[in-house]
Design an enzyme around this catalytic site. Structure first.
Site, PDB file in Angstrom:
ATOM      1  N   ARG A 125      51.101  40.560  39.803  1.00 29.54           N
ATOM      2  CA  ARG A 125      49.945  40.621  40.716  1.00 29.54           C
ATOM      3  C   ARG A 125      50.260  40.075  42.111  1.00 29.54           C
ATOM      4  NH1 ARG A 125      47.600  38.142  36.860  1.00 29.54           N
ATOM      5  NH2 ARG A 125      47.011  39.474  35.125  1.00 29.54           N
ATOM      6  N   LYS A 147      50.605  46.011  55.593  1.00 30.83           N
ATOM      7  CA  LYS A 147      50.446  47.249  54.807  1.00 30.83           C
ATOM      8  C   LYS A 147      51.743  47.556  54.077  1.00 30.83           C
ATOM      9  CE  LYS A 147      47.570  50.116  57.796  1.00 30.83           C
ATOM     10  NZ  LYS A 147      47.622  51.456  58.406  1.00 30.83           N
ATOM     11  N   GLU A 189      57.165  54.185  69.942  1.00 31.67           N
ATOM     12  CA  GLU A 189      56.070  53.286  69.534  1.00 31.67           C
ATOM     13  C   GLU A 189      55.923  52.140  70.542  1.00 31.67           C
ATOM     14  OE1 GLU A 189      53.913  53.724  67.057  1.00 31.67           O
ATOM     15  OE2 GLU A 189      54.905  55.068  65.615  1.00 31.67           O
ATOM     16  N   LYS A 231      51.082  44.198  68.400  1.00 32.25           N
ATOM     17  CA  LYS A 231      50.726  44.604  67.033  1.00 32.25           C
ATOM     18  C   LYS A 231      50.051  43.432  66.309  1.00 32.25           C
ATOM     19  CE  LYS A 231      51.065  46.808  62.907  1.00 32.25           C
ATOM     20  NZ  LYS A 231      51.512  47.954  62.151  1.00 32.25           N
ATOM     21  N   GLU A 241      41.440  48.824  58.801  1.00 33.03           N
ATOM     22  CA  GLU A 241      41.584  49.909  59.763  1.00 33.03           C
ATOM     23  C   GLU A 241      40.260  50.331  60.402  1.00 33.03           C
ATOM     24  OE1 GLU A 241      44.476  53.093  61.096  1.00 33.03           O
ATOM     25  OE2 GLU A 241      44.823  51.771  59.401  1.00 33.03           O
ATOM     26  N   ARG A 245      41.871  48.182  65.673  1.00 34.55           N
ATOM     27  CA  ARG A 245      43.108  48.649  65.038  1.00 34.55           C
ATOM     28  C   ARG A 245      43.316  50.143  65.304  1.00 34.55           C
ATOM     29  NH1 ARG A 245      46.033  46.225  59.701  1.00 34.55           N
ATOM     30  NH2 ARG A 245      47.868  47.532  59.801  1.00 34.55           N
ATOM     31  N   ASN A 249      46.434  53.992  66.932  1.00 34.52           N
ATOM     32  CA  ASN A 249      46.587  55.418  66.638  1.00 34.52           C
ATOM     33  C   ASN A 249      46.781  56.259  67.898  1.00 34.52           C
ATOM     34  OD1 ASN A 249      46.472  55.325  63.852  1.00 34.52           O
ATOM     35  ND2 ASN A 249      44.232  55.275  63.847  1.00 34.52           N
ATOM     36  N   HIS A 252      48.741  59.425  67.827  1.00 33.73           N
ATOM     37  CA  HIS A 252      48.971  59.738  66.416  1.00 33.73           C
ATOM     38  C   HIS A 252      48.115  60.892  65.893  1.00 33.73           C
ATOM     39  CE1 HIS A 252      51.408  56.194  66.585  1.00 33.73           C
ATOM     40  NE2 HIS A 252      51.717  56.255  65.309  1.00 33.73           N
ATOM     41  N   HIS A 256      50.591  63.108  64.115  1.00 36.54           N
ATOM     42  CA  HIS A 256      50.550  63.348  62.670  1.00 36.54           C
ATOM     43  C   HIS A 256      50.420  64.829  62.359  1.00 36.54           C
ATOM     44  CE1 HIS A 256      49.194  58.984  61.658  1.00 36.54           C
ATOM     45  NE2 HIS A 256      50.487  59.136  61.452  1.00 36.54           N
ATOM     46  N   HIS A 269      59.021  60.466  63.181  1.00 39.50           N
ATOM     47  CA  HIS A 269      57.627  60.128  63.458  1.00 39.50           C
ATOM     48  C   HIS A 269      57.394  59.805  64.945  1.00 39.50           C
ATOM     49  CE1 HIS A 269      53.738  58.212  63.138  1.00 39.50           C
ATOM     50  NE2 HIS A 269      54.256  57.091  63.600  1.00 39.50           N
TER      51      HIS A 269
HETATM   52  N1  LIG Z   1      53.581  49.545  56.695  1.00 39.45           N
HETATM   53  C1  LIG Z   1      53.241  49.952  57.891  1.00 39.45           C
HETATM   54  O1  LIG Z   1      52.340  49.395  58.539  1.00 39.45           O
HETATM   55  C2  LIG Z   1      53.983  51.099  58.493  1.00 39.45           C
HETATM   56  C3  LIG Z   1      53.839  51.390  59.859  1.00 39.45           C
HETATM   57  C4  LIG Z   1      54.596  52.426  60.401  1.00 39.45           C
HETATM   58  C5  LIG Z   1      55.462  53.158  59.600  1.00 39.45           C
HETATM   59  N2  LIG Z   1      55.568  52.851  58.273  1.00 39.45           N
HETATM   60  C6  LIG Z   1      56.491  53.618  57.406  1.00 39.45           C
HETATM   61  O2  LIG Z   1      57.812  53.406  57.853  1.00 39.45           O
HETATM   62  C7  LIG Z   1      58.612  54.485  57.402  1.00 39.45           C
HETATM   63  C8  LIG Z   1      59.593  54.890  58.503  1.00 39.45           C
HETATM   64  O3  LIG Z   1      60.436  53.793  58.756  1.00 39.45           O
HETATM   65  P1  LIG Z   1      61.753  53.930  59.649  1.00 39.45           P
HETATM   66  O4  LIG Z   1      61.461  54.747  60.825  1.00 39.45           O
HETATM   67  O5  LIG Z   1      62.271  52.558  59.806  1.00 39.45           O
HETATM   68  O6  LIG Z   1      62.709  54.854  58.767  1.00 39.45           O
HETATM   69  P2  LIG Z   1      63.740  54.488  57.598  1.00 39.45           P
HETATM   70  O7  LIG Z   1      63.355  53.270  56.884  1.00 39.45           O
HETATM   71  O8  LIG Z   1      63.910  55.734  56.791  1.00 39.45           O
HETATM   72  O9  LIG Z   1      65.100  54.211  58.393  1.00 39.45           O
HETATM   73  C9  LIG Z   1      65.693  55.255  59.122  1.00 39.45           C
HETATM   74  C10 LIG Z   1      67.180  55.409  58.769  1.00 39.45           C
HETATM   75  O10 LIG Z   1      67.938  54.367  59.379  1.00 39.45           O
HETATM   76  C11 LIG Z   1      68.752  53.714  58.411  1.00 39.45           C
HETATM   77  N3  LIG Z   1      68.901  52.340  58.864  1.00 39.45           N
HETATM   78  C12 LIG Z   1      67.981  51.370  58.821  1.00 39.45           C
HETATM   79  N4  LIG Z   1      68.412  50.282  59.460  1.00 39.45           N
HETATM   80  C13 LIG Z   1      69.651  50.564  59.910  1.00 39.45           C
HETATM   81  C14 LIG Z   1      70.613  49.827  60.662  1.00 39.45           C
HETATM   82  N5  LIG Z   1      70.351  48.607  61.134  1.00 39.45           N
HETATM   83  N6  LIG Z   1      71.786  50.430  60.947  1.00 39.45           N
HETATM   84  C15 LIG Z   1      72.033  51.708  60.522  1.00 39.45           C
HETATM   85  N7  LIG Z   1      71.151  52.446  59.833  1.00 39.45           N
HETATM   86  C16 LIG Z   1      69.979  51.874  59.533  1.00 39.45           C
HETATM   87  C17 LIG Z   1      67.979  53.893  57.138  1.00 39.45           C
HETATM   88  O11 LIG Z   1      68.818  53.712  56.014  1.00 39.45           O
HETATM   89  C18 LIG Z   1      67.475  55.317  57.292  1.00 39.45           C
HETATM   90  O12 LIG Z   1      68.477  56.224  56.968  1.00 39.45           O
HETATM   91  C19 LIG Z   1      57.662  55.595  56.982  1.00 39.45           C
HETATM   92  O13 LIG Z   1      57.674  55.712  55.591  1.00 39.45           O
HETATM   93  C20 LIG Z   1      56.307  55.104  57.456  1.00 39.45           C
HETATM   94  O14 LIG Z   1      55.256  55.531  56.617  1.00 39.45           O
HETATM   95  C21 LIG Z   1      54.854  51.849  57.721  1.00 39.45           C
HETATM   96 ZN   LIG Z   2      53.381  55.365  64.390  1.00 40.37          ZN
END
Ligand SMILES: NC(=O)c1ccc[n+]([C@@H]2O[C@H](COP(=O)([O-])OP(=O)(O)OC[C@H]3O[C@@H](n4cnc5c(N)ncnc54)[C@H](O)[C@@H]3O)[C@@H](O)[C@H]2O)c1
Ligand SMILES: [Zn+2]
Length: 367
Positions: A125, A147, A189, A231, A241, A245, A249, A252, A256, A269
């Site tokens: 949990r 999140k 971003e 942020k 949200e 907050r 967006n 976005h 999106h 993205h």
């Molecule tokens: N929780 C939230 O509030 C929130 C907000 C925005 C996005 N997200 C989520 O985040 C995700 C996207 O994250 P992302 O853009 O970081 O993509 P990702 O985690 O897929 O990373 C992108 C690529 O870079 C590689 N990588 C990561 N760090 C590295 C480093 N230091 N050196 C070399 N390679 C590296 C990863 O292995 C991957 O291949 C989505 O799933 C999205 O939904 C979540």
């Molecule tokens: Zn975004």
């Protein structure tokens, strides 16, 4: 702007949350100093390390001494952000005999942080979680705010929870190995943060773009720290949200939709958000709410970042359809974030289909 850039003293941002405040600590090299930081947030139990194969190869060395056990290494990619992979994390946690005093250390980008974070949120949990984000997007966005979650075949981020971390340790040095396209995706971003809340941040990006791209520590620290501050402020004022907050967006709504109609394959993205910001600025400026100079400054900065994937084969109709399915529609009204100037924005609910069509036409989409 925050603190002396790239100094040994970390920039610290305390983020209040309903589970108690947590520190976001930002400094070059900080990922080598986790034992001390964990001590500071009184995490003395077992650490369970979760990363992906790519990131671990580059940066595992920095944290491996935190645990005698093998790290839990997940496959790399958005398609592995699933409940099935969360199941693998649970198995690793059970094998490591993790208990409520244990801490999950998530070393990776947003995909890894969301997946490992969801496992931490639900195992027993909920056990403590520390984010060590390794992409620019994760550092300025996904690691802050609490999140966590995974995708379902029926949609992105359909399954999730709020699980604020115990600590976020942001090390800009980790970005040295990040592929340029991923780095750039995160930068869109940061432009977003500048437009919605900070002219100084926008100006740093404008004036130091090539140094930022070269990952020069001083401007990079400023960009990351200022973005995290925004942020943190927004999610604090409104942990769920609604209201303010929603300003996050910005860009976005159209962003999106572009991702959805291209089945999440064409754009990173952030790139789709790049187009989305241009569309929102077009609408804002057409209404006379945003000065044309500011619209032009935003367009110039986005152009200076390099070419975005083509959109000429997409139609405004497809995009409007996808917007119609968006979760930003509340009680039948589409909430749209419009910039008023670089540094301020407003959320409106009266943007018309025609306004969106005209903005999309300006981006080069067919009618
Ligand atoms: N929780 C939230 O509030 C929130 C907000 C925005 C996005 N997200 C989520 O985040 C995700 C996207 O994250 P992302 O853009 O970081 O993509 P990702 O985690 O897929 O990373 C992108 C690529 O870079 C590689 N990588 C990561 N760090 C590295 C480093 N230091 N050196 C070399 N390679 C590296 C990863 O292995 C991957 O291949 C989505 O799933 C999205 O939904 C979540
Ligand atoms: Zn975004």
């Amino acid at each position: 702007m925050t603190g002396p850039a790239a100094s040994a003293t970390p920039v610290r941002i305390d983020v209040p949350s309903r589970a108690g405040a947590y520190p976001v600590m930002i400094a070059p090299g900080i990922s080598n100093r986790l034992p001390r930081l964990l001590e500071d947030v009184r995490r003395r139990g077992k650490c369970v390390l979760v990363s992906n194969v790519t990131v671990w190869r580059f940066h595992g060395e920095r944290i491996r001494d935190l645990s005698a056990d093998e790290p839990i290494l997940l496959p790399d990619g958005e398609r592995f952000k699933t409940l099935q992979i969360v199941g693998r994390v649970y198995e690793g946690l059970i094998r490591a005999r993790a208990d409520r005093g244990s801490t999950v250390i998530a070393l990776g980008g947003g995909v890894l942080g969301d997946t490992a974070g969801f496992a931490a949120a639900t195992y027993l949990r909920g056990i403590p979680l520390v984010h060590v984000p390794t992409t620019l997007l994760a550092q300025v966005d996904s690691a802050i705010g609490g999140k966590v979650g995974v995708n379902h075949a029926a949609g992105k981020n359909l399954i999730g929870s709020f699980h604020p971390p115990a600590l976020v340790a942001i090390d800009p040095e980790l970005l040295a190995t990040l592929p340029r396209r991923e780095f750039r995706a995160g930068l869109y971003e940061t432009i977003k943060y500048g437009v919605i809340a900070s002219r100084p941040l926008f100006d740093v990006l404008n004036e130091s773009l090539s140094a930022v791209f070269a990952r020069d520590p001083a401007p990079l620290m400023r960009v990351i720290a200022e973005s995290c501050g925004i942020k943190a402020r927004v999610v604090t004022e409104d942990e769920h949200e609604t209201g303010i907050r929603r300003t996050l967006n910005f860009g976005h709504t159209v962003g999106h939709a572009l991702e959805a109609v291209t089945k999440y394959r064409r754009f990173r993205h952030g790139e789709a958000v790049g187009y989305g910001m241009l569309a929102a600025a077009h609408i804002g400026a057409s209404r006379g709410a945003m000065p044309p100079d500011d619209q032009e400054a935003l367009a110039r900065l986005i152009r200076a970042m390099g070419p975005l994937p083509a959109v000429g084969d997409l139609s405004a109709g497809q995009i409007l359809d996808a917007i119609g399915h968006d979760k930003k529609i509340v009680n039948g009204r589409l909430h749209f974030v419009l910039p008023k100037a670089i540094g301020t924005c407003e959320v409106v609910d009266d943007v018309t289909t025609e306004e969106i069509e005209r903005a999309l036409a300006a981006l080069g989409l067919a009618r």
